[in-house]
Design a protein around this motif. Structure first.
Motif, PDB file in Angstrom:
ATOM      1  N   CYS A 122      -4.338   2.563   4.197  1.00 43.06           N
ATOM      2  CA  CYS A 122      -3.005   3.237   4.399  1.00 43.06           C
ATOM      3  C   CYS A 122      -3.020   4.749   4.788  1.00 43.06           C
ATOM      4  O   CYS A 122      -3.843   5.404   4.124  1.00 43.06           O
ATOM      5  CB  CYS A 122      -2.098   3.096   3.224  1.00 43.06           C
ATOM      6  N   CYS A 126      -0.133   4.978   0.068  1.00 45.22           N
ATOM      7  CA  CYS A 126       0.805   4.459  -0.611  1.00 45.22           C
ATOM      8  C   CYS A 126      -0.086   4.234  -2.107  1.00 45.22           C
ATOM      9  O   CYS A 126      -1.030   4.883  -2.532  1.00 45.22           O
ATOM     10  CB  CYS A 126       1.233   3.111  -0.493  1.00 45.22           C
ATOM     11  N   CYS A 147       0.061  -1.310   6.581  1.00 45.36           N
ATOM     12  CA  CYS A 147      -0.682  -1.317   5.398  1.00 45.36           C
ATOM     13  C   CYS A 147      -0.084  -2.621   4.570  1.00 45.36           C
ATOM     14  O   CYS A 147       1.253  -2.710   4.482  1.00 45.36           O
ATOM     15  CB  CYS A 147      -0.349  -0.085   4.342  1.00 45.36           C
ATOM     16  N   HIS A 149      -0.001  -3.435   1.555  1.00 47.77           N
ATOM     17  CA  HIS A 149       0.477  -3.014   0.125  1.00 47.77           C
ATOM     18  C   HIS A 149       2.251  -2.405   0.333  1.00 47.77           C
ATOM     19  O   HIS A 149       2.878  -2.919  -0.290  1.00 47.77           O
ATOM     20  CB  HIS A 149      -0.335  -1.995  -0.494  1.00 47.77           C
ATOM     21  N   CYS A 150       2.268  -1.304   1.421  1.00 49.63           N
ATOM     22  CA  CYS A 150       3.655  -0.832   1.306  1.00 49.63           C
ATOM     23  C   CYS A 150       4.404  -1.266   2.706  1.00 49.63           C
ATOM     24  O   CYS A 150       5.472  -0.825   2.909  1.00 49.63           O
ATOM     25  CB  CYS A 150       3.472   0.652   1.059  1.00 49.63           C
TER      26      CYS A 150
HETATM   27 ZN    ZN Z   1       0.227   1.543   2.138  1.00 51.34          ZN
END
Ligand code: ZN
Ligand code: NAD
Length: 244
Positions: A122, A126, A147, A149-150
């Motif tokens: 990322c 994050c 990314c 995740h985010c």
């Molecule tokens: Zn991220």
């Protein structure tokens, strides 16, 4: 070459540092060479945090292009000779290359000084922090990649000009300078701190050598400078070591 082979054969600890020149014969362009150009941009202007902040799309197009190019390349005789040495106790390889060709040749104990072009992380970062993930998809389905995740921008898991070396790799490389023979192959020895490892090894009393068809900044410092390509010199050196 014979002298270096004798030293390697007697060494308890052998450390090799490689640069882009080792992968040249595999078809991976070096940065400081005539084919090191892409759409008339200089790598030095693309492999920077500033370039990514200005134009992540452009930087990712360049990385996607390099990933495609590297994906079609095979390890060469230089990678294979180093892979054979990597089974010796006391061996360490510190590579500035991000292409993964040493690993593909079966080399053990690889210290990836400048990261890997096959890793992403990322850009923000994050909650995932600096945790990297591997993505070998070629070409990337979406550029710039995101990314997971985010949903923010992802960046290549490589060290750009002006960035620090990952802590663990820096520590491992530093430890590897305490060796009996230190061999630098296919690097212009101008990119610090990688170039400083040679000086550090010398300070530890290592026998130092360089393999590069061109004269480099390190040529005046090393005990032996072999003006040959990596793919010619290393297999020959390997044979000499075997016959010691
Ligand atoms: Zn991220
Ligand atoms: P560099 O491009 O600055 O220098 C390459 C060196 O290799 C030159 O000194 C050249 O004379 C030598 N060389 C060319 N052909 C050779 C051959 N057949 N055998 C032996 N030597 C040969 O590369 P660098 O010093 O590694 O530094 C540039 C940075 O760019 C690296 O830190 C790396 O992260 C990145 N990079 C990586 C790759 C890769 O992963 N293959 C390729 C280009 C750049």
């Amino acid at each position: 070459m014979r002298e270096l082979a004798r030293r390697i054969s007697a060494a308890r600890r052998l450390t090799i540092v490689t640069g882009a020149g080792v992968s040249a014969a595999s078809g991976v362009p070096t940065f400081r060479g005539p084919q090191g150009l892409w759409k008339s941009f200089r790598p030095e202007d693309l492999a920077t945090p500033g370039a990514f902040a200005r134009d992540p799309q452009l930087v990712w197009e360049w990385y996607d292009w390099r990933r495609k190019l590297i994906d079609g390349c095979q390890p060469n005789a230089a990678h294979h000779a180093i892979a054979a040495w990597s089974r010796r106790p006391g061996f360490a390889l510190v590579t500035q290359n991000v292409d993964g060709l040493h690993e593909r040749a079966g080399t053990q104990h690889v210290v990836r000084y400048h990261g890997s072009i096959w890793n992403l992380r990322c850009a923000t970062p994050c909650e995932a922090g600096s945790r990297e993930w591997e993505d070998r998809t070629v070409p990337l389905p979406c550029v710039p990649p995101r990314c997971p995740h985010c949903g923010g921008l992802a960046r290549p898991g490589v060290v750009w000009f002006g960035e620090g070396i990952p802590e663990e790799a820096a520590r491992a490389a530093q430890a590897a300078t305490a060796c009996d023979v230190f061999l630098s192959v296919g690097t212009s020895s101008v990119v610090y701190p990688a170039a400083g490892l040679l000086v550090e090894a010398k300070r530890h009393g290592a026998f130092t050598a360089e393999i590069n068809p061109e004269s480099t900044a390190a040529a005046g410092i090393v005990d032996v400078a072999i003006a040959m390509t990596a793919e010619d010199a290393l297999p020959q050196l390997h044979r000499f070591v075997e016959s010691e």
